[in-house]
Design a protein around this motif. Sequence first.
Motif, PDB file in Angstrom:
ATOM      1  N   TRP A  74     -91.049  86.385  40.213  1.00 20.68           N
ATOM      2  CA  TRP A  74     -90.335  87.544  40.772  1.00 20.68           C
ATOM      3  C   TRP A  74     -88.836  87.271  40.845  1.00 20.68           C
ATOM      4  N   ASP A  75     -88.473  86.087  41.309  1.00 22.56           N
ATOM      5  CA  ASP A  75     -87.056  85.761  41.440  1.00 22.56           C
ATOM      6  C   ASP A  75     -86.336  85.813  40.092  1.00 22.56           C
ATOM      7  N   SER A  76     -87.063  85.552  39.014  1.00 22.45           N
ATOM      8  CA  SER A  76     -86.458  85.555  37.673  1.00 22.45           C
ATOM      9  C   SER A  76     -86.356  86.939  37.044  1.00 22.45           C
ATOM     10  N   ILE A  77     -87.138  87.894  37.522  1.00 25.80           N
ATOM     11  CA  ILE A  77     -87.174  89.218  36.888  1.00 25.80           C
ATOM     12  C   ILE A  77     -85.852  89.946  37.086  1.00 25.80           C
ATOM     13  N   ASN A  78     -85.258  90.378  35.945  1.00 27.44           N
ATOM     14  CA  ASN A  78     -83.997  91.132  36.030  1.00 27.44           C
ATOM     15  C   ASN A  78     -83.930  92.297  35.040  1.00 27.44           C
ATOM     16  N   VAL A  79     -85.044  92.609  34.378  1.00 28.32           N
ATOM     17  CA  VAL A  79     -85.033  93.693  33.391  1.00 28.32           C
ATOM     18  C   VAL A  79     -85.647  94.984  33.916  1.00 28.32           C
ATOM     19  N   ILE A  80     -86.228  94.915  35.124  1.00 34.57           N
ATOM     20  CA  ILE A  80     -86.744  96.117  35.785  1.00 34.57           C
ATOM     21  C   ILE A  80     -86.264  96.107  37.223  1.00 34.57           C
ATOM     22  N   ASN A  81     -86.307  97.285  37.837  1.00 35.97           N
ATOM     23  CA  ASN A  81     -85.855  97.441  39.213  1.00 35.97           C
ATOM     24  C   ASN A  81     -86.943  98.201  39.983  1.00 35.97           C
ATOM     25  N   PRO A  82     -87.972  97.485  40.439  1.00 35.89           N
ATOM     26  CA  PRO A  82     -89.073  98.172  41.115  1.00 35.89           C
ATOM     27  C   PRO A  82     -88.683  98.699  42.491  1.00 35.89           C
TER      28      PRO A  82
END
Length: 199
Positions: A74-82
Amino acid sequence: EKVGLDYTHKIFNSKYTIPITTKSEIHDFLKVDISKKLSSFITKENINDLISSTISGEIDLLSIDIDGNDIYVWDSINVINPRVVVIEYNGKLSPSVDWVQPYNPNFIWDSTDYSGASLNHINKVANDKGYQLVGTNVAGVNAFFVRKELCSSLFYDSNNIEDFYNPARYHLVSKPIGHPSFAYIGDRDNPELWYQNGK
């Protein structure tokens, strides 16, 4: 063809539960092609490439349950904005403990308690990403976060993590599997690490 659905959304807000049981019904409801499947071992290094191959931008719900490296992913995810994130936490750990398993991109859960992260640790990462903890499920498995700018006064807000914590009650959601009582993290006698049922 019947398909299995993750009913986490029922715990979050049963008012919006929609009985969908077939692939065509899901497709009609979501208005997306769900026939495209990805099969890959998920790591913090590959998660953005995997996600961006199918979607990008703002989405309604992100659910992360990979039995171990959840918070790193989760901390790495930067291509979506849930708008909403549901993530598994280790409910056997005391709510105030700041603990996370060491990152190992090849980690596979071995059915012990030595996995995941405490609710407190996940909440710190969530705060840094702009999310507010709004609850956990009664089984002590999933934590629910909403982007702060969407919360307003819609959810209870507290700085006390214990207000949101539910201890692990795995028997409520599945047959007895995993998390044997003999498996532990650190000092079993340290009352600050482990949730005490007597509290």
